[in-house]
Scaffold this motif. Structure first.
Motif, short mmCIF file in Angstrom:
data_model
loop_
_atom_site.label_atom_id
_atom_site.label_comp_id
_atom_site.label_asym_id
_atom_site.label_seq_id
_atom_site.Cartn_x
_atom_site.Cartn_y
_atom_site.Cartn_z
N THR A 238 0.84 -1.20 0.00
CA THR A 238 0.00 0.00 0.00
C THR A 238 0.87 1.25 0.00
O THR A 238 1.77 1.39 0.83
CB THR A 238 -0.91 0.00 1.24
OG1 THR A 238 -1.56 -1.27 1.36
CG2 THR A 238 -1.96 1.09 1.13
N THR A 239 0.62 2.14 -0.93
CA THR A 239 1.39 3.38 -1.01
C THR A 239 0.91 4.37 0.04
O THR A 239 -0.16 4.21 0.65
CB THR A 239 1.25 4.02 -2.39
OG1 THR A 239 -0.12 4.43 -2.57
CG2 THR A 239 1.64 3.04 -3.49
N GLU B 221 -2.44 5.65 -0.79
CA GLU B 221 -3.49 4.67 -0.53
C GLU B 221 -3.75 4.53 0.97
O GLU B 221 -4.90 4.29 1.37
CB GLU B 221 -3.08 3.32 -1.14
CG GLU B 221 -3.11 3.32 -2.66
CD GLU B 221 -2.44 2.11 -3.26
OE1 GLU B 221 -2.71 1.81 -4.44
OE2 GLU B 221 -1.62 1.45 -2.57
N ALA C 297 -7.29 5.08 2.74
CA ALA C 297 -7.85 4.04 3.61
C ALA C 297 -8.27 4.62 4.95
O ALA C 297 -9.36 4.32 5.47
CB ALA C 297 -6.82 2.92 3.81
N VAL D 67 -4.25 -2.83 4.92
CA VAL D 67 -3.11 -2.32 4.16
C VAL D 67 -1.94 -3.29 4.30
O VAL D 67 -1.87 -4.07 5.25
CB VAL D 67 -2.70 -0.90 4.62
CG1 VAL D 67 -3.84 0.09 4.41
CG2 VAL D 67 -2.26 -0.90 6.09
#
Length: 516
Positions: free
Chosen positions: A28-29, A32, A36, A204
């Motif tokens: 997960t960047t 992101e 989230a 994540v």
């Protein structure tokens, strides 16, 4: 020209072979993670209704049970913990979810206190005061390696946070990403079926995602189970934020055991066999594994060691959760065994499987006088994750006390007592338990610490480095980590939360003017 981040794949790995099983997704960047957390925060108002939270928890338990075969197969493939062990863990996880649903329904966790106005109160008049607890907000949960269910995505941190009314963003552990993804989908489905947004629970992946998560301004608290270095780094990051947040971390524990001379004289063989069963359980990968055992020197201590030798030698090699843990275990064993005066009656080390993935259980013996002062023997006072324990022979109360004085905080501490010691009101046994209670969050008598019952009175925590707070991660009071109190003063009835109104329309337990 904009440079797009490179997608880093997340692989499910079979610890029995070390080979990749399947690509679960990508790490997960930071962007992101932000999305989230914001999605989870948007779900917070919908969790205000306690009946909805109860439905979510019970629904999640049911879905987990309905998908038991698939979940257990995935977890076994990624952890090598075995179907029997994981079957029990899934049952525990479902039970835990329902137990928190019961806590939500009962309402006592709100800790409602009402003090009516008293203009005649001394020394100063008292206004009308009404206090209860509200959820903190989005909770970040860091999954554990050794419990892919009970201390991971659907585990106690997640269950207690949802029970408190907090949305959850879970950082999956890299040792079981496929299991994590499967469980997250079940929780999200349970949320939708309960009438909540799916993003009440978000998953994540990746180390950088974990760092970004604890730093996100909308994350209000965090729960962690893992290593001391990793947990301490996140704990420090949580404290260094512009707005610091509570970080409830379970980091590491030696779980000392004290065997008195009277106990060894009465049942040395039974204690030795029980110790072997406890420190090898789950291939030594329980956070409550007894890692240091203080046993009396002399003939009775020799009997205990002999029984331990026989039982430990019969324990089968097993696979650790991943290759890094195996490497660290072997290095840790070698460094401890190399200390002067340390003997190795049953040598832990590499197993004899063709794939070179297993380790053999074993134990070391050291002398209490060597551990009494700071130095190289401090290594024996640190947790070694895996099937290893250290028996420390003490000659008299002074040597025992000297070692106890040097121990760090622990999740558990155990005393094995003789029958007369256990029956005596006060005396040396009581003094020993008082001493052990300063070292640990759970004190056991004539038992073994592996196995943590899910019950209202349970406490799974302890002084640092066992945990970073005084709270528990198991049992009904684990919900308290994700709540904060608010008091209302001289507030009209119509503006009060329902739980604080005189009529008590929701029927929650309360203490009113000092009376429950």
């Amino acid at each position: 020209m904009e440079v797009l981040p490179v997608a880093v794949p997340v692989w499910s790995v079979d610890p029995r072979t070390g080979k990749q099983r399947a690509e679960v997704g990508t790490e997960t960047t930071a962007g992101e993670v932000d999305a989230a957390v914001r999605a989870a925060a948007a779900a917070l108002p919908a969790l205000a209704d306690r009946s909805v939270r109860s439905r979510l928890l019970r629904g999640a338990a049911g879905l987990l049970e309905d998908s038991a075969a698939e979940v257990i197969a995935a977890a076994d493939a990624e952890t090598a913990l075995g179907v029997p062990r994981l079957t029990g863990e899934l049952a525990r996880t479902a039970y835990q979810l329902r137990a928190f649903a019961d806590v939500v329904d009962e309402g006592g966790f709100l800790d409602v206190i009402i003090d009516h106005a008293d203009p005649a109160a001394q020394p100063i008049p008292r206004p009308d005061l009404r206090r209860y607890k509200i959820p903190l907000g989005v909770v970040a949960v860091y999954a554990a390696s050794n419990f892919p269910l009970a201390f991971s995505v659907p585990g106690g941190d997640t269950a207690s946070a949802l029970a408190a009314g907090c949305p959850v963003v879970v950082k999956a552990h890299p040792d079981h990403p496929a299991t994590s993804a499967l469980c997250a989908e079940l929780l999200r489905r349970a949320a939708v079926e309960a009438g909540l947004p799916a993003d009440t629970v978000v998953l994540v992946h990746g180390f950088e995602a974990g760092v970004a998560l604890v730093s996100h301004p909308l994350v209000a608290a965090a729960g962690f189970t893992g290593s001391i270095p990793g947990g301490r780094a996140l704990f420090d990051a949580a404290a260094a934020r512009p707005r610091p947040i509570p970080f409830h971390g379970e980091l590491g524990s030696l779980n000392p055991v004290v065997v008195t001379a009277a106990a060894a004289a009465e049942r040395a063989e039974q204690i030795g066999a029980g110790l072997a069963g406890s420190f090898t359980l789950g291939n030594g990968q329980f956070c409550t594994k007894p890692g240091l055992v203080l046993a009396p020197a002399g003939d009775d201590g020799d009997r205990l060691v002999a029984a331990l030798t026989g039982a430990a030698a019969e324990a089968r090699p097993g696979v650790l959760l991943d290759g890094r843990m195996r490497e660290n275990f072997l290095k840790g064993v070698a460094a401890r065994a190399a200390l002067p005066g340390v003997s190795v009656p049953v040598g832990p080390g590499e197993g004899d499987d063709e794939a070179g993935r297993t380790v053999r259980p074993g134990y070391l013996v050291a002398e209490a006088r060597d551990l009494a002062g700071a130095g190289a023997y401090d290594l024996l006072l640190e947790e070694c994750f895996g099937p290893l324990t250290v028996v420390v022979r003490y000659a008299g109360d002074a040597e025992l006390a000297a070692v106890l004085d040097r121990l760090p905080g622990n999740l558990t501490a155990t005393a094995h007592l003789g029958a007369d010691e256990a029956a005596q009101d006060g005396g040396t046994a009581a003094a020993l338990l008082t001493r052990l209670s300063a070292l640990a969050g759970r004190v056991l008598v004539n038992g073994w610490p592996t196995g943590v019952a899910v019950a209202p009175a349970q406490h799974h925590g302890g002084p640092y480095p066992a945990t970073t707070s005084t709270s528990t991660s198991v049992g009904a009071t684990a919900i308290e980590r994700w709540l904060r109190p608010v008091a209302y003063q001289d507030t009209p009835q119509a503006l009060l939360p329902l739980e604080l109104r005189d009529a008590n329309p929701l029927g929650v337990p309360r203490r009113v003017d000092g009376v429950r």
